[in-house]
Write a protein that holds these residues in place. Structure first.
Motif, PDB file in Angstrom:
ATOM      1  N   ASP A  31       0.938  -1.278  -0.162  1.00 39.22           N
ATOM      2  CA  ASP A  31       0.058  -0.097   0.025  1.00 39.22           C
ATOM      3  C   ASP A  31       0.662   1.276   0.085  1.00 39.22           C
ATOM      4  O   ASP A  31       0.293   2.268  -0.068  1.00 39.22           O
ATOM      5  N   GLY A  32       2.309   1.079   0.198  1.00 37.46           N
ATOM      6  CA  GLY A  32       3.081   2.092   0.275  1.00 37.46           C
ATOM      7  C   GLY A  32       3.417   2.883   1.438  1.00 37.46           C
ATOM      8  O   GLY A  32       3.949   3.890   1.761  1.00 37.46           O
ATOM      9  N   ALA A  33       2.750   2.114   2.597  1.00 34.05           N
ATOM     10  CA  ALA A  33       3.001   2.746   3.862  1.00 34.05           C
ATOM     11  C   ALA A  33       4.475   2.842   4.249  1.00 34.05           C
ATOM     12  O   ALA A  33       5.053   3.713   4.805  1.00 34.05           O
ATOM     13  N   TYR A  34       5.311   1.614   3.807  1.00 35.62           N
ATOM     14  CA  TYR A  34       6.545   1.625   3.846  1.00 35.62           C
ATOM     15  C   TYR A  34       7.228   1.177   2.293  1.00 35.62           C
ATOM     16  O   TYR A  34       6.717   0.378   1.838  1.00 35.62           O
ATOM     17  N   LYS A  35       7.951   2.340   1.829  1.00 37.58           N
ATOM     18  CA  LYS A  35       8.095   2.122   0.382  1.00 37.58           C
ATOM     19  C   LYS A  35       9.696   1.594   0.359  1.00 37.58           C
ATOM     20  O   LYS A  35      10.393   1.322   1.316  1.00 37.58           O
ATOM     21  N   ARG A  36      10.083   1.281  -0.773  1.00 43.55           N
ATOM     22  CA  ARG A  36      11.205   0.525  -1.180  1.00 43.55           C
ATOM     23  C   ARG A  36      12.462   1.361  -0.445  1.00 43.55           C
ATOM     24  O   ARG A  36      12.546   2.769  -0.971  1.00 43.55           O
ATOM     25  N   GLY A  37      13.440   1.237  -0.091  1.00 47.87           N
ATOM     26  CA  GLY A  37      14.597   1.837   0.798  1.00 47.87           C
ATOM     27  C   GLY A  37      14.289   2.354   1.913  1.00 47.87           C
ATOM     28  O   GLY A  37      15.325   2.756   2.645  1.00 47.87           O
ATOM     29  N   GLU A  38      13.004   2.416   2.371  1.00 47.50           N
ATOM     30  CA  GLU A  38      12.712   2.952   3.823  1.00 47.50           C
ATOM     31  C   GLU A  38      12.813   1.919   4.949  1.00 47.50           C
ATOM     32  O   GLU A  38      12.953   0.664   4.584  1.00 47.50           O
ATOM     33  N   LYS A  39      12.977   2.556   6.079  1.00 52.50           N
ATOM     34  CA  LYS A  39      13.284   1.625   7.332  1.00 52.50           C
ATOM     35  C   LYS A  39      12.001   1.225   7.832  1.00 52.50           C
ATOM     36  O   LYS A  39      11.128   2.128   7.996  1.00 52.50           O
ATOM     37  N   LEU A  40      12.007   0.207   8.252  1.00 53.63           N
ATOM     38  CA  LEU A  40      10.976  -0.388   8.948  1.00 53.63           C
ATOM     39  C   LEU A  40      10.708   0.126  10.473  1.00 53.63           C
ATOM     40  O   LEU A  40      11.875   0.668  10.947  1.00 53.63           O
ATOM     41  N   PRO A  41       9.652   0.156  11.098  1.00 56.29           N
ATOM     42  CA  PRO A  41       9.674   0.648  12.541  1.00 56.29           C
ATOM     43  C   PRO A  41      10.521  -0.305  13.309  1.00 56.29           C
ATOM     44  O   PRO A  41      10.865  -1.637  12.875  1.00 56.29           O
ATOM     45  N   THR A  42      10.999  -0.190  14.490  1.00 55.75           N
ATOM     46  CA  THR A  42      12.006  -0.912  15.254  1.00 55.75           C
ATOM     47  C   THR A  42      10.916  -2.150  15.773  1.00 55.75           C
ATOM     48  O   THR A  42       9.675  -2.056  15.876  1.00 55.75           O
ATOM     49  N   GLU A  43      11.597  -3.302  16.241  1.00 55.11           N
ATOM     50  CA  GLU A  43      10.790  -4.229  16.665  1.00 55.11           C
ATOM     51  C   GLU A  43       9.960  -3.915  17.943  1.00 55.11           C
ATOM     52  O   GLU A  43       8.626  -4.406  17.986  1.00 55.11           O
ATOM     53  N   LEU A  44      10.337  -3.040  18.827  1.00 55.76           N
ATOM     54  CA  LEU A  44       9.585  -2.659  20.063  1.00 55.76           C
ATOM     55  C   LEU A  44       8.308  -1.841  19.361  1.00 55.76           C
ATOM     56  O   LEU A  44       7.183  -2.042  20.000  1.00 55.76           O
ATOM     57  N   GLU A  45       8.539  -0.860  18.345  1.00 60.41           N
ATOM     58  CA  GLU A  45       7.344  -0.217  17.973  1.00 60.41           C
ATOM     59  C   GLU A  45       6.370  -1.251  17.124  1.00 60.41           C
ATOM     60  O   GLU A  45       5.007  -0.848  17.383  1.00 60.41           O
ATOM     61  N   ILE A  46       6.713  -2.151  16.447  1.00 67.66           N
ATOM     62  CA  ILE A  46       5.976  -3.134  15.896  1.00 67.66           C
ATOM     63  C   ILE A  46       5.169  -4.008  17.083  1.00 67.66           C
ATOM     64  O   ILE A  46       3.987  -4.081  16.768  1.00 67.66           O
ATOM     65  N   VAL A  47       5.911  -4.166  18.011  1.00 67.73           N
ATOM     66  CA  VAL A  47       5.171  -5.100  19.093  1.00 67.73           C
ATOM     67  C   VAL A  47       4.028  -4.240  19.848  1.00 67.73           C
ATOM     68  O   VAL A  47       2.742  -4.706  19.833  1.00 67.73           O
ATOM     69  N   GLU A  48       4.276  -2.958  19.737  1.00 68.31           N
ATOM     70  CA  GLU A  48       3.149  -1.915  20.206  1.00 68.31           C
ATOM     71  C   GLU A  48       2.074  -1.645  19.247  1.00 68.31           C
ATOM     72  O   GLU A  48       1.041  -1.770  19.827  1.00 68.31           O
ATOM     73  N   ARG A  49       2.392  -1.509  18.021  1.00 69.00           N
ATOM     74  CA  ARG A  49       1.435  -1.219  17.083  1.00 69.00           C
ATOM     75  C   ARG A  49       0.597  -2.581  17.061  1.00 69.00           C
ATOM     76  O   ARG A  49      -0.664  -2.422  16.757  1.00 69.00           O
ATOM     77  N   GLU A  50       1.183  -3.670  16.613  1.00 63.62           N
ATOM     78  CA  GLU A  50       0.527  -4.976  16.273  1.00 63.62           C
ATOM     79  C   GLU A  50      -0.030  -5.769  17.396  1.00 63.62           C
ATOM     80  O   GLU A  50      -0.869  -6.605  17.140  1.00 63.62           O
TER      81      GLU A  50
END
Length: 248
Positions: A31-50
């Motif tokens: 969907d383009g929320a994370y584009k090619r070349g961009e950094k994903l959120p940290t592990e901790l951020e993904i834990v909290e969001r998901e």
């Protein structure tokens, strides 16, 4: 000491949660929320969001790495490197509207069905040959019947070759494409005169009969050649029909 809550859960549940997270992260990238070349959120951020554990996040990231979608750089983070493939094949009536679309589909069929015919010649069983013979007979009988019946008979012949190949993926793709494979309605419009249409159907039957004969005698090279000849002839007939219609 902090205990990872997922460690106490059954392995199948953690695996399912990781699969679900992979699907969500892939969709975010698509969907383009994370584009090619961009950094994903940290592990901790993904834990909290998901709302999942760090163990699930790490397993999901490993799966994305294995799929070639992300790469992790030590002490830097995880970056998007590729776009996930579409979740399904987007080939339907709405996508096959022009002559170019039909030609492109025929080119796909040449790449797929020529090899399927060769595999069928190697692997076909007696029941496979009986099914092919029945489909061929139906093609012959349906020549003077409704277009829809003739298209169904034609598709069944090709589908049964895919099944006889012994490769379930080939058969699945053929079933997904369905009767959209057969550009018969365009050809019927071109051969509006009954005698021309019957001659065209007779020619089609002979081409399919040669494919059957090659598979029946177990000759992969002959089957490959017969299928290529049929599909390439179909491509050339479409070009000629298009030229005839546009010149009127």
């Amino acid at each position: 000491m902090t205990v990872d809550p997922s460690a106490a859960r059954p392995f199948p549940r953690r695996k399912r949660l990781a699969e679900e997270l992979v699907a969500r992260l892939s969709q975010y990238i698509r969907d383009g929320a994370y584009k090619r070349g961009e950094k994903l959120p940290t592990e901790l951020e993904i834990v909290e969001r998901e709302g999942v554990s760090r163990t699930v996040v790490r397993e999901a990231i490993l799966r994305l790495q294995a799929a070639g979608l992300v790469e992790t750089r030590r002490s830097v983070g995880t970056f998007v490197v590729d776009m996930p493939p579409p979740t399904s094949l987007h080939i339907g009536p709405e996508t096959i509207a022009t002559l170019g679309d039909v030609i492109n589909l025929l080119e796909l069929r040449i790449g797929l069905e020529v090899e399927a015919a060769a595999l069928a010649a190697q692997r076909r069983t007696v029941p496979d040959l009986e099914d092919l013979k029945a489909a061929l007979h139906l093609m012959k009988e349906s020549s003077s019947l409704k277009t829809s019946i003739a298209i169904h008979a034609d598709f069944q012949f090709h589908l049964r070759i895919a099944k006889a190949s012994g490769n379930a993926y080939i058969a699945d793709i053929m079933k997904h494409l369905g009767t959209k494979l057969i550009p018969r309605t365009r050809m019927n419009a071109a051969y509006s005169e009954r005698k021309d249409r019957l001659a065209y159907l007779d020619l089609l039957y002979l081409e399919h009969e040669k494919i059957y004969d090659a598979i029946s005698i177990g000759s992969p090279e002959s089957a490959r050649a017969a299928m290529f000849l049929h599909l390439n002839n179909s491509r050339q007939r479409l070009y000629r029909a298009h030229d005839a219609q546009t010149s009127q």
